[in-house]
Design a protein around this motif. Structure first.
Motif, mmCIF file in Angstrom:
data_model
loop_
_atom_site.group_PDB
_atom_site.id
_atom_site.type_symbol
_atom_site.label_atom_id
_atom_site.label_comp_id
_atom_site.label_asym_id
_atom_site.label_seq_id
_atom_site.Cartn_x
_atom_site.Cartn_y
_atom_site.Cartn_z
ATOM 1 N N ALA A 160 9.970 -3.869 0.912
ATOM 2 C CA ALA A 160 11.270 -4.425 0.517
ATOM 3 C C ALA A 160 12.383 -3.634 1.214
ATOM 4 O O ALA A 160 13.354 -4.213 1.723
ATOM 5 N N SER A 163 3.729 -3.739 4.284
ATOM 6 C CA SER A 163 3.546 -2.707 3.258
ATOM 7 C C SER A 163 2.456 -1.717 3.640
ATOM 8 O O SER A 163 1.497 -2.073 4.309
ATOM 9 N N ASP A 198 8.431 -10.803 8.422
ATOM 10 C CA ASP A 198 7.999 -10.022 7.258
ATOM 11 C C ASP A 198 6.570 -10.462 6.958
ATOM 12 O O ASP A 198 6.353 -11.516 6.382
ATOM 13 N N SER A 257 2.870 -15.175 1.236
ATOM 14 C CA SER A 257 2.231 -14.204 0.338
ATOM 15 C C SER A 257 1.598 -14.775 -0.909
ATOM 16 O O SER A 257 0.386 -14.870 -0.999
ATOM 17 N N LYS A 311 -0.753 -2.315 0.565
ATOM 18 C CA LYS A 311 -1.489 -3.562 0.322
ATOM 19 C C LYS A 311 -2.778 -3.492 1.150
ATOM 20 O O LYS A 311 -3.504 -2.512 1.028
#
Ligand SMILES: *Cc1c(COP(=O)(O)O)cnc(C)c1O
Length: 488
Positions: free
Chosen positions: A160, A298, A264, A234, A301
């Protein structure tokens, strides 16, 4: 109606030892040694107040207080109060990367590196070659570039933060073009439109929820456009009449206009997961090769590392991002870097990854392993929870979690608990779920289809031994529960 008369109450109160006397007792000396005088005194006063409260309310159970009784009360209260709030649990939810349970578990190499960084000074921002100040990103940016094919890289607190920083540095007061099908909310209040406005960028939505075409992007490009952005959906999937434009198509369009493409990727895997029979997920390298100028993903993950947000891509853009003041605010600490480095290094030997990287090991755990674990835990769980419930070992489906591959499930094995009377037993199952959650190391499962399901995918050997031990103790503590037919 009071169970204690006024005279009795006064007599009981008169026999309560004084605070000074209790604090000076030998029993309390040990407590003071462990918890400190201030805490013990406060706890003692609370215990005395509680007792007086009960006595004045005329509680039937109230009895004379002595130092031994006070010691027991204060000891229990202090232990409870000083128990860590962040506790280990058993993740039997079936979701391997469970955001609420802390996502990826670190391999031992990473844990050792963190321990070392915690207890010894390190060259976090110190260039050992020149003896001058260094940059913490230098510790791992080469490794990240090697694994992704990117020119440059930087690391921040989480993905984020990576998205927020990227947009703030490259698109403030400018427009960012995003497909309406990708304006996602990731949970925990991460919403692309909100992040966009926080970064001071103007969202330019194109296409529709189910279909976006290249010409939609083309027509939206204007003098104020800064970026074309793609976001990994996602945690949801749209099926049916859909059209999405890939990075490979958008990139040439952006590049002729002198614009950049940011992606992203969310989970962002570094390797092709299909080699382990897992569902396909686009890798960071493929995204870069397809023409993305920047990719964010990330650390905790699918990558299987610590919480972090990685930004990789064009050297000039990364340089701009690193100069932005928010970078300083969102930077990672040494523990994150310490954990990330050994995890990334494991990717240099992909053939051993499924054995060394905890996340991948759990995701690829053989069915026979989980089935054998289920057979071992079954009798212990059955005797711990008693004859009102019926435990069986059954196949089930796990999820990867954390928005990675949302619709794909992994065949798994675990224990299924139903009520023994065959009734739906909603309340009984909730009571059991709560009871397991209240154990010293809470057991977290999930209720679905009138059963409590405990997926054993994430229960590796050491955890299994601990669970069995805990359940055995539980069975011994509630022997009546265990006998079959305890309830007709
Ligand atoms: C998970 C995710 C995020 C947020 O990542 P954090 O590391 O949790 O901050 C952002 N975007 C996408 C697409 C994601 O899947």
């Amino acid at each position: 109606m009071s169970d204690v008369t006024g005279a009795e109450l006064r007599a009981l109160m008169a026999r309560v030892p004084s605070v000074e006397k209790v604090m000076a007792s030998t029993e309390f000396a040990t407590l003071i040694g462990e918890f400190g005088r201030t805490q013990v005194l406060a706890a003692l006063r609370r215990a005395l107040d509680d007792w007086r409260g009960h006595a004045q309310a005329g509680a039937a159970s109230v009895s004379a207080l002595d130092t031994a009784q006070l010691h027991a009360n204060v000891d229990a209260a202090l232990r409870q109060r000083n128990q860590a709030r962040l506790r280990s649990v058993f993740n039997l939810t079936g979701t391997v990367l469970h955001t609420n349970l802390g996502r990826a578990l670190l391999p031992d190499e990473a844990v050792r590196a963190v321990m070392q960084a915690l207890t010894q000074p390190a060259n976090l921002e110190f260039d050992l070659d020149t003896g001058k100040r260094g940059d913490r990103d230098d510790l791992i940016d080469e490794l990240i570039c090697e694994l992704t094919g990117a020119e440059a890289a930087t690391v921040v607190n989480n993905n984020a933060a990576a998205v927020l920083l990227t947009l703030s540095a490259l698109a403030s007061k400018k427009e960012v073009i995003v497909s309406r099908g990708e304006l996602v909310e990731i949970g925990g209040a991460f919403r692309i439109p909100d992040i966009m406005s926080r970064a001071g960028a103007k969202l330019r939505e194109v296409g529709t929820t189910n279909r976006t075409h290249l010409k939609d992007y083309d027509e939206a490009i204007g003098p104020n456009t800064a970026l074309l952005m793609k976001v990994h959906a996602s945690n949801y999937a749209i099926n049916g009449f859909t059209k999405e434009v890939g990075v490979g198509e958008i990139a040439p369009l952006a590049h002729v206009r002198g614009l950049a493409v940011a992606v992203d990727l969310g989970s962002g895997t570094l390797v092709d997961l299909t080699q382990w029979g897992l569902p396909r997920e686009t890798t960071v390298r493929e995204t870069i090769e397809a023409g993305a100028d920047l990719v964010t993903f990330s650390g905790d993950k699918l990558l299987g590392g610590p919480q972090a947000g990685l930004i990789v891509g064009r050297r000039d853009l990364i340089a701009k991002i690193k100069k932005h003041p928010l970078k300083r605010a969102l930077r990672v600490g040494k523990l994150t870097l310490a954990a990330l480095e050994p995890v990334l290094q494991m990717y240099r030997a992909p053939e051993r990854l499924a054995e060394r990287l905890t996340t991948l090991r759990l995701l690829t755990r053989p069915m026979a392993d989980m089935q054998a674990a289920a057979e071992r835990v079954l009798p212990v769980l059955q005797s711990a929870i008693g004859a009102r419930y019926e435990v069986s070992a059954e196949p089930m489906f796990s999820q990867i979690g954390s928005g990675a591959l949302p619709v794909d499930t992994l065949p798994s094995y675990g224990l299924v608990v139903r009520t023994a009377d065959g009734k739906r037993g909603g309340r009984q199952l909730l009571a059991l779920e709560k009871r397991l959650r209240e154990l010293a190391r809470p057991v977290i499962g999930r209720i679905a289809d009138d059963a409590l399901r405990l997926d054993l995918r994430c229960l590796e050997a050491a955890d299994e031994a601990q669970l069995i031990q805990q359940l055995t103790a539980e069975a011994a503590a509630h022997p009546d529960d265990g006998s079959k037919g305890a309830r007709a």
